[in-house]
Each structure stands twice: as structure tokens, then as C-alpha cells.
Design an enzyme around this catalytic site. Structure first.
Site, short mmCIF file in Angstrom:
data_model
loop_
_atom_site.label_atom_id
_atom_site.label_comp_id
_atom_site.label_asym_id
_atom_site.label_seq_id
_atom_site.Cartn_x
_atom_site.Cartn_y
_atom_site.Cartn_z
NE ARG A 150 -3.34 0.46 -0.73
CZ ARG A 150 -3.66 1.57 -1.95
NH1 ARG A 150 -3.10 2.29 -2.48
NH2 ARG A 150 -3.98 0.07 -2.47
CE LYS A 206 -3.58 27.66 -5.06
NZ LYS A 206 -5.12 28.31 -6.07
CE LYS A 236 -0.35 34.76 -4.73
NZ LYS A 236 -0.99 32.84 -4.72
CD GLU A 268 -2.27 37.99 -6.70
OE1 GLU A 268 -2.31 36.72 -6.93
OE2 GLU A 268 -2.77 39.01 -6.13
CG ASP A 288 -5.41 36.31 -9.63
OD1 ASP A 288 -5.18 34.88 -9.63
OD2 ASP A 288 -6.19 36.85 -8.01
#
Length: 284
Positions: free
Chosen positions: A105, A139, A171, A200, A221
Site C-alpha cells: 500500500r 498548492k 501578491k 500579481e 490573476d
């Protein structure tokens, strides 16, 4: 057969060790109760749906750690980066049956996860048709970033920054807290002179501000395709344009046609479905 860069064992040995510790602890009660220690067996990784293979060395490391002696032997029929069809045999492992059962597994978790990412990336790259570079994002699954970004490269995509430590990306929250675009850019350049700055922009007005601040890359964005085209026209020769936010594979052809340089896609890593791969064990 595809040729891709190898993944250094130092990036995954401890991850495999911790994954086994999480699953096995002081023993596999079922295997210890039902299978004699002397039984030898063959385990075969079998692809059950079409996919791009990634993470084979990580999967095999599972068996090496469980049986560090001379017992595990490996026969590879595919390598990372290969396109596999349903029914293809990827690799064969010969070892004590207990080793195969205990490691099954954990090995599959790594192989299915990384192959799923590589497969999803390959789909995006094919949709882009060479007209725009497909990038990943931060992410990623905590502690698995190096492996998942490797899978992105295997699939034909490119890595964005590895983390917060190796690039400047200003950002929206940075902009608000710094007091505006120009202030944020000035502070970034004062902190790390000579390092390229990406910022951004959510509107064309912010694109203009970023261009006035002479940044190297503008992250468009959540912009409409029409606004992305306008941003590309304004930035041509002055900054590169990266598209981000709400990117689906269906949009890739139209975004590629805008002339933008990059498109970053969080879904490559945060929601790629695992590849369907099994591990079939038979006694020798």
C-alpha cells in the site's frame, strides 16, 4: 521510452521511512498471522488505466527499506515519463512474501499519486500545444512538494518557484500591507537587489502600475481572456505575463492563443486523480 531526470534518493528516503512507520509501526498483524516467513513471492505493478508513469523509484524504495538484505530484486519494464496503457506491466519485485504484503500500500500510494499528477500535467501540456508554458504552484501536499513537483516535470510541465525562499512573488495581500504596488516593488528590490520581481495584477490598471514599476513578470490573476490579451499587448517587450486563477484544461487553447508566456495551474497538484495501478502478488 522517455528520458527524464532522476529523482535523488535523498528527497524521498525519509518520506518513505515515515510512511512505513505510519502504516506498520511494530508489525503487520494480518500478514504475520497468515503468511509464513519463508515464503518467497513475485509482485507485479500493473497499470489498469492509461497514465504517465512517475515515482517508480520511490515505490521500489519501500521494499528496499523493508528488506535491506539481498532479497528484493527488481525488473523494470517501464520508466518514469513513459506513457503506459491499461494492462501494461511496469515492474516486477521478487522478495519474501511478507515484504511485498507489508510494502504494497505504501508503494502504491506514492506511485499512484505521482503518476496521477504526471498524467494530468501531460494532458495540460498537450492542450497547450507548445504555445504556452504550463507551470505548477505551491498548492502541494505538505512534505511531498519535491516529489509532486518532480511529477510535474515528468509530465512535461515546468516548476514555478520551489517555495517562499527562492523567488519574489508579490501578491494582493503583500500589496495592501506594503501600501501599494510601487511601495511593494521598491521594498522587494531593496531587500534583494538584482532578484527578478513578479507581481500579481487583478485589473488592467494594476498591470499598468506593475509596468511602471518595471517588474520582470506580471501575474494576471483571474482575468478574462480579453483582459489577458490586453495585458499581453501592454507588456510586450517590457515584462512577461503569467496567467493564473480558475484555470481549466478547456481554457488552455484560448489562453495559449493570447500570447502570454506562462499559465500556472494549482489543479495539477492539488486535485489530480490518482492513477489506477495495482500490485499483484503470487507465490514462487
Amino acid at each position: 521510452m522517455s528520458i527524464v531526470e532522476s529523482l535523488g534518493p535523498a528527497l524521498y528516503r525519509d518520506l518513505v521511512r515515515r510512511a512505513l512507520e505510519e502504516d506498520v509501526r511494530d508489525g503487520d498483524m494480518t500478514t504475520d498471522a497468515t503468511v509464513e516467513a519463508w515464503v518467497q513471492a513475485r509482485g507485479t505493478f500493473l497499470v489498469k488505466s492509461d497514465c504517465v508513469l512517475a515515482g517508480l523509484d520511490v515505490a521500489l524504495e519501500t521494499f528496499k527499506q523493508l528488506d535491506p538484505g539481498p532479497h528484493p530484486s527488481f525488473t523494470l519494464r517501464k520508466r518514469d515519463g513513459d506513457w503506459c496503457r491499461a494492462g501494461d506491466e511496469v515492474a516486477e519485485v521478487i522478495a519474501p512474501a511478507r515484504t511485498l504484503l507489508v510494502g504494497e500500500r505504501t508503494a502504491l500510494n506514492f506511485l499512484q499519486r505521482l503518476s496521477g499528477i504526471a498524467t494530468r500535467v501531460r494532458q495540460f501540456v498537450q492542450a497547450a500545444d507548445g504555445r504556452i508554458t504550463i507551470l505548477d504552484t505551491r498548492k502541494t501536499t505538505p512534505t511531498l512538494r519535491a516529489l509532486e513537483k518532480y511529477a510535474v516535470r515528468v509530465g512535461g510541465g515546468s516548476n514555478h518557484r520551489a517555495g517562499l525562499f527562492d523567488a519574489i512573488l508579490i501578491k494582493d495581500n503583500h500589496i495592501r500591507l506594503a501600501g501599494g504596488v510601487q511601495a511593494a516593488v521598491d521594498r522587494a528590490r531593496a531587500h534583494r537587489p538584482g532578484l527578478p520581481v513578479e507581481i500579481e495584477a487583478e485589473t488592467l490598471a494594476q498591470v499598468d502600475e506593475a509596468l511602471a514599476a518595471r517588474v520582470e513578470t506580471i501575474l494576471a490573476d483571474n482575468m478574462s481572456t480579453a483582459d489577458v490579451r490586453a495585458a499581453v499587448a501592454r507588456a510586450r517587450g517590457r515584462a512577461k505575463i503569467e496567467i493564473s486563477g480558475g484555470i481549466t484544461i478547456e481554457r488552455i487553447p484560448e489562453l495559449a492563443a493570447t500570447g502570454a508566456d506562462f499559465v500556472s495551474v494549482g489543479a495539477l497538484t492539488h486535485s489530480a486523480p490518482a492513477a489506477d495501478i495495482s500490485f499483484e502478488i503470487e507465490p514462487l
